[in-house]
Enzyme design. Structure first.
Site, PDB file in Angstrom:
ATOM      1  N   PHE A 114      47.300  37.027  38.902  1.00  0.00           N
ATOM      2  CA  PHE A 114      46.836  38.364  38.107  1.00  0.00           C
ATOM      3  C   PHE A 114      47.819  39.705  38.011  1.00  0.00           C
ATOM      4  CE2 PHE A 114      45.494  43.238  39.475  1.00  0.00           C
ATOM      5  CZ  PHE A 114      43.788  42.812  38.950  1.00  0.00           C
ATOM      6  N   ASP A 185      51.243  35.792  46.457  1.00  0.00           N
ATOM      7  CA  ASP A 185      49.839  36.833  46.580  1.00  0.00           C
ATOM      8  C   ASP A 185      48.582  36.507  47.457  1.00  0.00           C
ATOM      9  OD1 ASP A 185      48.527  39.454  46.070  1.00  0.00           O
ATOM     10  OD2 ASP A 185      49.645  39.392  44.402  1.00  0.00           O
ATOM     11  N   TYR A 210      42.332  46.069  51.128  1.00  0.00           N
ATOM     12  CA  TYR A 210      40.580  46.624  50.728  1.00  0.00           C
ATOM     13  C   TYR A 210      39.917  46.086  50.770  1.00  0.00           C
ATOM     14  CZ  TYR A 210      43.359  46.711  46.643  1.00  0.00           C
ATOM     15  OH  TYR A 210      43.843  46.489  44.903  1.00  0.00           O
ATOM     16  N   LYS A 211      40.488  44.242  49.848  1.00  0.00           N
ATOM     17  CA  LYS A 211      39.650  43.109  49.614  1.00  0.00           C
ATOM     18  C   LYS A 211      38.771  42.776  50.678  1.00  0.00           C
ATOM     19  CE  LYS A 211      41.415  42.573  45.089  1.00  0.00           C
ATOM     20  NZ  LYS A 211      43.512  42.133  44.662  1.00  0.00           N
ATOM     21  N   ARG A 357      31.583  37.196  38.685  1.00  0.00           N
ATOM     22  CA  ARG A 357      32.261  36.732  39.980  1.00  0.00           C
ATOM     23  C   ARG A 357      32.173  36.856  40.934  1.00  0.00           C
ATOM     24  NH1 ARG A 357      37.937  38.787  41.480  1.00  0.00           N
ATOM     25  NH2 ARG A 357      36.774  40.950  41.536  1.00  0.00           N
TER      26      ARG A 357
HETATM   27  C1  LIG Z   1      43.715  43.226  43.991  1.00  0.00           C
HETATM   28  C2  LIG Z   1      45.246  42.832  43.593  1.00  0.00           C
HETATM   29  C3  LIG Z   1      45.979  43.739  42.943  1.00  0.00           C
HETATM   30  C4  LIG Z   1      46.197  44.349  42.855  1.00  0.00           C
HETATM   31  O1  LIG Z   1      47.434  45.612  43.044  1.00  0.00           O
HETATM   32  P1  LIG Z   1      46.852  47.160  43.684  1.00  0.00           P
HETATM   33  O2  LIG Z   1      48.209  47.764  44.014  1.00  0.00           O
HETATM   34  O3  LIG Z   1      46.517  47.504  45.181  1.00  0.00           O
HETATM   35  O4  LIG Z   1      46.513  47.978  42.806  1.00  0.00           O
HETATM   36  C5  LIG Z   1      47.345  43.017  42.869  1.00  0.00           C
HETATM   37  N1  LIG Z   1      47.611  41.474  42.707  1.00  0.00           N
HETATM   38  C6  LIG Z   1      46.635  40.681  42.511  1.00  0.00           C
HETATM   39  C7  LIG Z   1      47.395  39.318  42.932  1.00  0.00           C
HETATM   40  C8  LIG Z   1      45.131  40.986  43.332  1.00  0.00           C
HETATM   41  O5  LIG Z   1      44.488  40.136  43.252  1.00  0.00           O
END
Ligand SMILES: *Cc1c(COP(=O)(O)O)cnc(C)c1O
Length: 398
Positions: A114, A185, A210-211, A357
């Protein structure tokens, strides 16, 4: 199967007539969270005021909820703590890992990671100014790129775009053989698939709530450290709540024991209250049932879409064991198609440049929902219902 999915579905407040295939991005509202937020605001914040930090147990929430999440990712008691956002937790874990491998310069990641994780690494490299390099390889090349130059292998287990899943245990083992540490992660893993950070021997794990964990927009992230590392790590973000004795107000920083040193500042109590209620949903849930059902739903979706919409190209691994709990399709007009879908009650999302998605979340999705979603998508494709200027207008959040 021991999990009662009709019962878990009843625990969510989903809008009538909507099929929600985006719980991988923002989980829906658990009914209990509404009541819990109300109680935390009125009875705790309102009536107890500052005494609630002790009387309502606010100060212990980051660890107590950390243990609840620990159960879902195979982390032992006392090795997970909550706070801040996932990007911050990536920074903390990466900084800690780099310091533990001070004689090495390379952070290895893949192009499926990400962007925020990659940006945080880039930012940290500049801040440290010690000549670290971020090596970004294709997901299939990761294993061969693990050399003795690598300080940290930093990967997201499940690719946010395609759902492709890494072999966390295998790659961790390989990294350890090369003397590297691992940072995983679990943003698209926790609550989505069975995870066992202990069995895999993971050093650092981070993720968001939150996911798939349905903690609500802005819910805090989690961080886990292997027990043998926790007391050796120097926290880069040495905030007062990660101090050994925050209320001694000592002018010098001394890290707390174990995972508590990854706390930084004041925890977001209202968010944690909502998350605590959301985690109740998981109490009777067996992760292997989630996995079985998620595969059933996603396979039915792929078969239905491929039969009815040949112009959509599968972007996810066809083998369900090689992907997490989401399925993506490619189409050059992906954005407009997704907008048309949303206008017709099927919510997924779009990821540039051309990915539609869809997330599969057995807690509140049934085979009938999937059948309906395929039917609506097929109707949109056959009638080119997406081909309207208003569906091409890009919103701020896609
Ligand atoms: C959703 C997601 C994030 C988001 O990070 P925030 O700091 O919570 O906005 C970061 N890394 C990955 C791999 C994600 O899927």
């Amino acid at each position: 199967m021991t999990t009662d999915f009709a019962a878990t579905r009843a625990l969510f407040d989903l809008p009538e007539g909507i099929i929600y295939l985006d719980g991988n991005s923002l989980g829906p509202l658990p009914r209990a969270a509404i009541e819990r937020l109300d109680r935390t605001a009125r009875a705790e914040w309102g009536q107890m005021l500052i005494t609630a930090w002790n009387r309502a147990g606010w100060m212990d929430m980051p660890r107590r909820l950390g243990d609840r999440i620990g159960r879902l990712i195979g982390a032992p008691h006392g090795t997970v703590v909550l706070g801040d956002t996932l990007s911050i937790k990536v920074h903390q874990a990466l900084a800690a890992a780099l310091e533990l491998r001070a004689d090495r310069q390379v952070i290895l990641t893949d192009s499926g990671n990400f962007p925020s994780d990659i940006y945080m690494a880039q930012g940290l490299i500049r801040t440290l100014g010690r000549g670290h390099v971020l090596r970004v390889v294709e997901p299939e090349e990761v294993a061969d790129a693990i050399t003795e130059e690598v300080a940290v292998l930093m990967l997201t287990e499940v690719d946010y775009r395609t759902g492709r899943m890494h072999d966390m245990a295998g790659l961790t083992d390989r990294a350890h053989q090369a003397g590297a540490l691992t940072l995983w992660d679990l943003a698209h893993s926790a609550g989505a698939i069975p995870v066992d950070v202990t069995a895999a021997g993971v050093d650092f794990a981070v993720g968001c709530t939150y996911k798939y964990l349905n903690g609500g927009p802005g819910a805090p992230a989690f961080i886990h450290m292997a027990p043998d590392l926790a007391d050796r790590v120097r926290p880069a973000l040495s905030g007062w709540l990660g101090h050994e004795a925050p209320f001694a107000f000592d002018p010098d920083y001394r890290p707390a024991q174990g995972i508590d040193r990854m706390r930084v500042g004041t925890p977001p109590i209202l968010q944690m209250a909502a998350l605590d209620a959301a985690l109740d949903v998981w109490d009777g849930v067996d992760m292997s049932d989630i996995r079985t059902r998620s595969i059933e739903l996603s396979q039915a979706f792929i078969a239905g879409v491929e039969a009815a919409c040949p112009e959509l190209v599968l972007a996810s691994p066809r083998d369900p064991l090689a992907r997490g709990s989401q399925v993506s399709f490619r189409h050059p007009e992906g954005y407009a198609i997704m907008q048309a879908l949303i206008a017709n009650g099927v919510i997924g999302d779009f990821r540039a440049p051309d990915i539609l998605r869809f997330g599969f979340t057995p807690l509140y999705l049934s085979p009938e929902d999937i059948r309906r979603a395929v039917e609506i998508l097929a109707g949109i494709m056959h009638n080119r219902a997406w081909d309207r200027p208003e569906y091409r207008r890009r919103a701020k959040v896609t």
